[in-house]
Write an enzyme that holds these catalytic residues in place. Structure first.
Site, mmCIF file in Angstrom:
data_model
loop_
_atom_site.group_PDB
_atom_site.id
_atom_site.type_symbol
_atom_site.label_atom_id
_atom_site.label_comp_id
_atom_site.label_asym_id
_atom_site.label_seq_id
_atom_site.Cartn_x
_atom_site.Cartn_y
_atom_site.Cartn_z
ATOM 1 N N TYR A 11 -35.370 31.070 -9.474
ATOM 2 C CA TYR A 11 -34.431 31.312 -8.368
ATOM 3 C C TYR A 11 -33.336 30.263 -8.414
ATOM 4 O O TYR A 11 -33.613 29.087 -8.624
ATOM 5 C CB TYR A 11 -35.142 31.214 -7.015
ATOM 6 C CG TYR A 11 -35.225 32.552 -6.319
ATOM 7 C CD1 TYR A 11 -34.058 33.239 -5.988
ATOM 8 C CD2 TYR A 11 -36.443 33.129 -6.009
ATOM 9 C CE1 TYR A 11 -34.117 34.478 -5.365
ATOM 10 C CE2 TYR A 11 -36.514 34.369 -5.390
ATOM 11 C CZ TYR A 11 -35.341 35.034 -5.077
ATOM 12 O OH TYR A 11 -35.396 36.251 -4.473
ATOM 13 N N GLU A 68 -30.158 30.387 -6.128
ATOM 14 C CA GLU A 68 -29.067 30.703 -5.185
ATOM 15 C C GLU A 68 -28.093 29.535 -5.112
ATOM 16 O O GLU A 68 -28.510 28.371 -5.051
ATOM 17 C CB GLU A 68 -29.636 31.004 -3.803
ATOM 18 C CG GLU A 68 -30.266 32.380 -3.752
ATOM 19 C CD GLU A 68 -30.897 32.714 -2.417
ATOM 20 O OE1 GLU A 68 -30.629 31.999 -1.426
ATOM 21 O OE2 GLU A 68 -31.669 33.686 -2.371
ATOM 22 N N ASP A 126 -9.597 46.670 -12.132
ATOM 23 C CA ASP A 126 -10.987 46.967 -12.496
ATOM 24 C C ASP A 126 -10.979 47.386 -13.960
ATOM 25 O O ASP A 126 -10.618 48.515 -14.302
ATOM 26 C CB ASP A 126 -11.519 48.090 -11.593
ATOM 27 C CG ASP A 126 -12.987 48.380 -11.852
ATOM 28 O OD1 ASP A 126 -13.476 48.037 -12.950
ATOM 29 O OD2 ASP A 126 -13.642 48.964 -10.967
ATOM 30 N N THR A 152 -17.520 45.132 -15.373
ATOM 31 C CA THR A 152 -18.913 45.098 -15.799
ATOM 32 C C THR A 152 -18.943 44.451 -17.179
ATOM 33 O O THR A 152 -17.904 44.263 -17.816
ATOM 34 C CB THR A 152 -19.523 46.516 -15.869
ATOM 35 O OG1 THR A 152 -18.650 47.347 -16.627
ATOM 36 C CG2 THR A 152 -19.718 47.101 -14.485
ATOM 37 N N LYS A 169 -20.153 47.617 -21.014
ATOM 38 C CA LYS A 169 -19.494 48.798 -21.599
ATOM 39 C C LYS A 169 -18.871 48.379 -22.934
ATOM 40 O O LYS A 169 -19.605 48.022 -23.841
ATOM 41 C CB LYS A 169 -18.486 49.362 -20.595
ATOM 42 C CG LYS A 169 -19.167 49.846 -19.293
ATOM 43 C CD LYS A 169 -18.185 50.527 -18.353
ATOM 44 C CE LYS A 169 -18.869 51.130 -17.146
ATOM 45 N NZ LYS A 169 -18.995 50.196 -16.011
ATOM 46 N N ARG A 204 -26.388 44.651 -18.721
ATOM 47 C CA ARG A 204 -25.911 45.285 -17.484
ATOM 48 C C ARG A 204 -25.657 44.187 -16.459
ATOM 49 O O ARG A 204 -26.582 43.539 -15.986
ATOM 50 C CB ARG A 204 -26.942 46.280 -16.954
ATOM 51 C CG ARG A 204 -27.322 47.340 -17.953
ATOM 52 C CD ARG A 204 -28.001 48.504 -17.294
ATOM 53 N NE ARG A 204 -27.009 49.352 -16.678
ATOM 54 C CZ ARG A 204 -26.307 50.291 -17.332
ATOM 55 N NH1 ARG A 204 -26.494 50.480 -18.607
ATOM 56 N NH2 ARG A 204 -25.416 51.017 -16.695
HETATM 57 N N1 DSN Z 1 -20.861 54.699 -14.066
HETATM 58 C C1 DSN Z 1 -19.713 54.130 -14.727
HETATM 59 C C2 DSN Z 1 -19.153 55.052 -15.756
HETATM 60 O O1 DSN Z 1 -19.923 55.750 -16.369
HETATM 61 O O2 DSN Z 1 -17.954 55.064 -15.972
HETATM 62 C C3 DSN Z 1 -18.696 53.709 -13.744
HETATM 63 O O3 DSN Z 1 -19.292 53.004 -12.727
#
Ligand code: DSN
Length: 435
Positions: A69, A71, A215, A241, A244, A250
Site C-alpha cells: 500500500y 497512498e 485525450d 491510457t 494501447k 492497463r
Molecule cells: N475502450 C477504449 C477503446 O476501445 O477505444 C476507449 O476507452
C-alpha cells in the site's frame, strides 16, 4: 467417468508447463489463461485499442510490488516501507516527463476513465459545462456523454464531425465554445482516423477561456514515437491510457504543465483514488523505457504505414471508410453499402479468427449496440512484425469475411480462420509462450 474434452486436456497440460504454480493452485483458471494465450497467438487482433505487451512489461506487472500500500506520492506517503516503491514511482514519472517532454506526470490513475474523472475534479464543479466530441462521432464516454457520470454530473455539450468529410468542423467547434463557455474542452477520442489538430483546439480553448484536455489514449505511442504531432505545446492537460499504442500495462497517466501539477495530483489522490497499483506503475516504467528506444520510433511509424496500406487495400475492395482513409493506427469502416450490419460482420470475422469491434459511424442511423460500422487498427499486428506487404492479405480476409457474414457461409469463415492461423504462426507475438 466422463473424460474432459481433448482441447481442455491440452490446455491443462500446457498450463501446467507455462504456469506451474497457478496450475497447482487453480487448474481451472490456469487453463483459461492458457486458452487466452492460444487465442491471442492464433488470431489476427485488429482492435485498435489493444496490443501485445513485452515479456518485461508482463513480468513487472506480476511482481510483489502489488503487495504494498502506498497512498500518497513519493516522499509523502501514508504508509511506511516505501524505500523501493518511491523509487519505482519516481522512475515512472521521470520517464514519462522525458518521453513526452512535459513538466509534470502523474502515473497513478487506474485507467483512462478515472484519469479523465480526475481532470473534472481538478478543474470543474458539478453542474459546470464541459465540451467534447459526441460519442457516436468518435469521442469518448468520459468527454461529457450523457450515460457517463461526466454527462450526468456536468452539463456536457458535444461537437461533431462534418457529415460530408468525416473531419472536425473547427468553425462549428469555435461557435459552440464561444456560446457555451465550457470549463473544459476535450479533444481526442476512440474512433478518430485522422490527425488531431491540437493547435486549432488550443486557440478555441484560449478564446473561450476553457482548459484544453488532450485525450491521447489511442495515439500515445504514436506521439511518443514521433508518428503523430504532440499535444504538449498546446494542451493544458494530457490524459492517456498506457496500454494501447504505448504498449504498456492497463493503466493511465496525466501529464500537465507545472501550474496544474498540484491540482492534478490532489484530484487523483486523495480526490478520487486510494492506493496506487504499484505493480502497474512498475510496468508503466518499463513500457516508457521501451518507448524511449530508437526501435519504438520504427514501431510507431510502421503502425501508421500499415494502417494506411490496409485502408488503401480496403478502398480497392469497395469498402467505405469514414473520412476516406487514415492518418494514424485506426480505420473506421461503414458497412452500409455492403448491406451487412457492423455487429453481424464483427461476429463473423471473430469466427474467422479476425478480432475487431463493431462501432457507430458518424450520423449512424443504427443503434450503438447494433451499429453500421466496424473499427479496426494495426497496433497489435505491427507488434508481431507484420508489414505493409501483408495488408492486402488482411484486407482480403476482411472482404471475404464480410461477404461470408452476408451470406451466412460458415465454411468460408473456417477457411479464413485456417489461413489466418497459418500466417500468425510465422509471426510470434511478444509476451506469449512460443509453444
Ligand atoms: N475502450 C477504449 C477503446 O476501445 O477505444 C476507449 O476507452
Amino acid at each position: 467417468m466422463t473424460q474432459p474434452p481433448a482441447q481442455e486436456t491440452a490446455a491443462h497440460r500446457t498450463a501446467a508447463r507455462q504456469h506451474p504454480a497457478l496450475t497447482a493452485t487453480d487448474p481451472e483458471l490456469a487453463a483459461l489463461v492458457t486458452a487466452e494465450e492460444r487465442l491471442q497467438a492464433d488470431t489476427l487482433r485488429l482492435i485498435p485499442s489493444e496490443n501485445y505487451v513485452s515479456t518485461a512489461v508482463l513480468e513487472a506487472s506480476g511482481t510483489v510490488l502489488q503487495n504494498k500500500y502506498s497512498e500518497g506520492y513519493p516522499g509523502r506517503r501514508y504508509y511506511e516501507g516505501q524505500q523501493n516503491i518511491d523509487q519505482v514511482e519516481r522512475l515512472a514519472v521521470a520517464r514519462a516527463k522525458a518521453l513526452f517532454g512535459t513538466d509534470h506526470a502523474n502515473v497513478q490513475p487506474y485507467s483512462g476513465s478515472p484519469a479523465n474523472l480526475a481532470v473534472y475534479l481538478a478543474f470543474a464543479e458539478p453542474g459546470d459545462t464541459v465540451m467534447g466530441m459526441a460519442l457516436p462521432m468518435g469521442g469518448h464516454l468520459t468527454h461529457g456523454w450523457g450515460v457517463s457520470a461526466t454527462g450526468k454530473w456536468f452539463r456536457g455539450v458535444q461537437y461533431a464531425v462534418r457529415q460530408d468529410t468525416g473531419l472536425v468542423d473547427f468553425d462549428a467547434v469555435r461557435e459552440l465554445a464561444l456560446k457555451e463557455r465550457p470549463k473544459l474542452i476535450f479533444c481526442g477520442g476512440t474512433a478518430l482516423p485522422r490527425t488531431i489538430d491540437f493547435a486549432a483546439f488550443a486557440e478555441i480553448a484560449r478564446e473561450s477561456g476553457a482548459v484544453l484536455v488532450a485525450d491521447i489514449a489511442h495515439i500515445a505511442g504514436l506521439v511518443a514515437g514521433g508518428a503523430h504531432p504532440s499535444p504538449v505545446p498546446h494542451a493544458d492537460v494530457i490524459s492517456t491510457t498506457t496500454h494501447k499504442t504505448l504498449r504498456g500495462p492497463r493503466g493511465a497517466m496525466l501529464l500537465a504543465r507545472e501550474e496544474h501539477a498540484k491540482a492534478i495530483d490532489k484530484a487523483v489522490f486523495p480526490g478520487l483514488q486510494g492506493g496506487p497499483h504499484n505493480q502497474t506503475t512498475a510496468a508503466i516504467a518499463v513500457a516508457l523505457h521501451e518507448a524511449a528506444q530508437p526501435s519504438f520510433r520504427g514501431y510507431a511509424h510502421a503502425v501508421v504505414a500499415n494502417a494506411k496500406a490496409l485502408a488503401e487495400a480496403l478502398l480497392a475492395r469497395g469498402f467505405d471508410l469514414v473520412s476516406g482513409g487514415t492518418d494514424n493506427h485506426l480505420v473506421l469502416m461503414d458497412l452500409t453499402p455492403k448491406d451487412v450490419p457492423g455487429k453481424v460482420a464483427a461476429k463473423a470475422l471473430d469466427r474467422a479468427g479476425i478480432v475487431v469491434n463493431y462501432n457507430t459511424v458518424p450520423y449512424d442511423p443504427r443503434k450503438p449496440f447494433d451499429p453500421s460500422g466496424v473499427r479496426i487498427g494495426t497496433p497489435s499486428l505491427t507488434s508481431r512484425g507484420l508489414g505493409t506487404e501483408h495488408m492486402a492479405a488482411v484486407a482480403d480476409w476482411i472482404d471475404r469475411g464480410v461477404r461470408a457474414a452476408g451470406t451466412g457461409d460458415e465454411d468460408a469463415l473456417l477457411k479464413i480462420r485456417g489461413e489466418v492461423a497459418e500466417l500468425m504462426a510465422a509471426f510470434p507475438a511478444p509476451g506469449l509462450p512460443t509453444a
